[in-house]
Design a protein around this motif. Structure first.
Motif, mmCIF file in Angstrom:
data_model
loop_
_atom_site.group_PDB
_atom_site.id
_atom_site.type_symbol
_atom_site.label_atom_id
_atom_site.label_comp_id
_atom_site.label_asym_id
_atom_site.label_seq_id
_atom_site.Cartn_x
_atom_site.Cartn_y
_atom_site.Cartn_z
ATOM 1 N N ALA A 33 -1.098 19.021 7.466
ATOM 2 C CA ALA A 33 -0.162 19.434 8.498
ATOM 3 C C ALA A 33 1.225 19.506 7.869
ATOM 4 O O ALA A 33 1.520 18.784 6.908
ATOM 5 C CB ALA A 33 -0.167 18.432 9.649
ATOM 6 N N MET A 34 2.056 20.373 8.422
ATOM 7 C CA MET A 34 3.407 20.543 7.898
ATOM 8 C C MET A 34 4.418 20.363 9.022
ATOM 9 O O MET A 34 4.136 20.661 10.195
ATOM 10 C CB MET A 34 3.568 21.941 7.295
ATOM 11 N N GLY A 35 5.594 19.910 8.642
ATOM 12 C CA GLY A 35 6.612 19.724 9.675
ATOM 13 C C GLY A 35 8.010 19.773 9.092
ATOM 14 O O GLY A 35 8.192 19.803 7.867
ATOM 15 N N TRP A 36 8.968 19.809 9.991
ATOM 16 C CA TRP A 36 10.378 19.776 9.634
ATOM 17 C C TRP A 36 11.058 18.670 10.449
ATOM 18 O O TRP A 36 10.953 18.638 11.675
ATOM 19 C CB TRP A 36 11.057 21.106 9.958
ATOM 20 N N PHE A 37 11.735 17.792 9.724
ATOM 21 C CA PHE A 37 12.616 16.808 10.342
ATOM 22 C C PHE A 37 14.053 17.246 10.073
ATOM 23 O O PHE A 37 14.315 18.041 9.173
ATOM 24 C CB PHE A 37 12.407 15.426 9.712
ATOM 25 N N ARG A 38 14.965 16.700 10.842
ATOM 26 C CA ARG A 38 16.373 16.901 10.539
ATOM 27 C C ARG A 38 17.145 15.615 10.815
ATOM 28 O O ARG A 38 16.734 14.810 11.648
ATOM 29 C CB ARG A 38 16.974 18.062 11.321
ATOM 30 N N GLN A 39 18.252 15.480 10.109
ATOM 31 C CA GLN A 39 19.108 14.319 10.325
ATOM 32 C C GLN A 39 20.566 14.744 10.248
ATOM 33 O O GLN A 39 21.002 15.278 9.229
ATOM 34 C CB GLN A 39 18.822 13.220 9.309
ATOM 35 N N ALA A 40 21.272 14.503 11.325
ATOM 36 C CA ALA A 40 22.697 14.782 11.383
ATOM 37 C C ALA A 40 23.451 13.493 11.073
ATOM 38 O O ALA A 40 22.919 12.394 11.266
ATOM 39 C CB ALA A 40 23.080 15.303 12.759
ATOM 40 N N PRO A 41 24.683 13.601 10.610
ATOM 41 C CA PRO A 41 25.471 12.399 10.288
ATOM 42 C C PRO A 41 25.578 11.468 11.484
ATOM 43 O O PRO A 41 25.910 11.898 12.592
ATOM 44 C CB PRO A 41 26.835 12.976 9.911
ATOM 45 N N GLY A 42 25.241 10.202 11.257
ATOM 46 C CA GLY A 42 25.366 9.207 12.309
ATOM 47 C C GLY A 42 24.287 9.240 13.357
ATOM 48 O O GLY A 42 24.357 8.514 14.356
ATOM 49 N N VAL A 48 11.638 18.099 14.286
ATOM 50 C CA VAL A 48 12.024 19.373 14.883
ATOM 51 C C VAL A 48 10.805 20.187 15.274
ATOM 52 O O VAL A 48 10.714 20.710 16.385
ATOM 53 C CB VAL A 48 12.895 20.171 13.887
ATOM 54 N N ALA A 49 9.871 20.323 14.338
ATOM 55 C CA ALA A 49 8.699 21.150 14.582
ATOM 56 C C ALA A 49 7.594 20.723 13.641
ATOM 57 O O ALA A 49 7.854 20.198 12.556
ATOM 58 C CB ALA A 49 9.020 22.626 14.376
ATOM 59 N N ALA A 50 6.360 20.971 14.067
ATOM 60 C CA ALA A 50 5.212 20.634 13.233
ATOM 61 C C ALA A 50 4.074 21.592 13.533
ATOM 62 O O ALA A 50 3.994 22.154 14.645
ATOM 63 C CB ALA A 50 4.777 19.196 13.467
ATOM 64 N N ILE A 51 3.205 21.766 12.553
ATOM 65 C CA ILE A 51 2.062 22.664 12.712
ATOM 66 C C ILE A 51 0.870 22.057 11.986
ATOM 67 O O ILE A 51 0.991 21.567 10.863
ATOM 68 C CB ILE A 51 2.402 24.077 12.172
ATOM 69 N N ARG A 52 -0.265 22.049 12.635
ATOM 70 C CA ARG A 52 -1.453 21.469 12.025
ATOM 71 C C ARG A 52 -2.006 22.383 10.954
ATOM 72 O O ARG A 52 -1.635 23.548 10.848
ATOM 73 C CB ARG A 52 -2.503 21.188 13.108
ATOM 74 N N TRP A 53 -2.904 21.877 10.136
ATOM 75 C CA TRP A 53 -3.415 22.618 8.984
ATOM 76 C C TRP A 53 -4.081 23.932 9.370
ATOM 77 O O TRP A 53 -4.106 24.866 8.585
ATOM 78 C CB TRP A 53 -4.399 21.744 8.179
ATOM 79 N N ASP A 54 -4.633 24.018 10.596
ATOM 80 C CA ASP A 54 -5.315 25.235 11.011
ATOM 81 C C ASP A 54 -4.413 26.148 11.836
ATOM 82 O O ASP A 54 -4.878 27.157 12.373
ATOM 83 C CB ASP A 54 -6.582 24.899 11.791
#
Length: 121
Positions: A33-42, A48-54
């Motif tokens: 599975a793949m995903g995106w995290f994000r982190q803003a200062p403080g 943010v989003a994720a998608i399974r292998w299929d």
């Protein structure tokens, strides 16, 4: 050796669009599975989003639903994050991650180096 290589983010005007890419090396892309995290200062790190292998299901954080889209190309071992109607509050470092579990978890060892996205006029 596992590597997740992210594209550069950059500066985008409010209301604009941008696409992040993450190319995966050293893993069987069809098994993660793949995903995106994000982190803003403080602020805390957010998924943010994720998608399974299929390819399904997909997950989106409430703040990006209807604006962001995640997709993957198994032939290119690449996951994409299309970001539309960007807002200043989307400014953050964005991280790609891969996980052999679903739902994916931030304790996976497979993280990209992070890429800065700045939304500003």
């Amino acid at each position: 050796q596992v590597q997740l290589v992210e594209s550069e983010g950059g500066l985008v005007h409010p209301g604009g669009s941008s696409r992040l890419t993450c190319e995966v090396h050293g893993l069987i892309f069809g098994n993660v599975a793949m995903g995106w995290f994000r982190q803003a200062p403080g602020k805390d790190r957010d998924l943010v989003a994720a998608i399974r292998w299929d390819g399904n299901p997909k997950y989106y954080g409430d703040s990006v639903k209807g604006r962001f889209a995640i997709s993957r190309d198994i032939l290119k071992n690449t996951v994409y994050l299309q970001m539309n109607n960007l807002k200043p509050e989307d400014t953050a470092i964005y991280y790609c991650l891969a996980d052999e579990r679903w739902p994916l978890s931030p304790d996976t060892p497979y993280w990209g180096q992070g890429t800065q996205v700045t939304v500003s006029s």
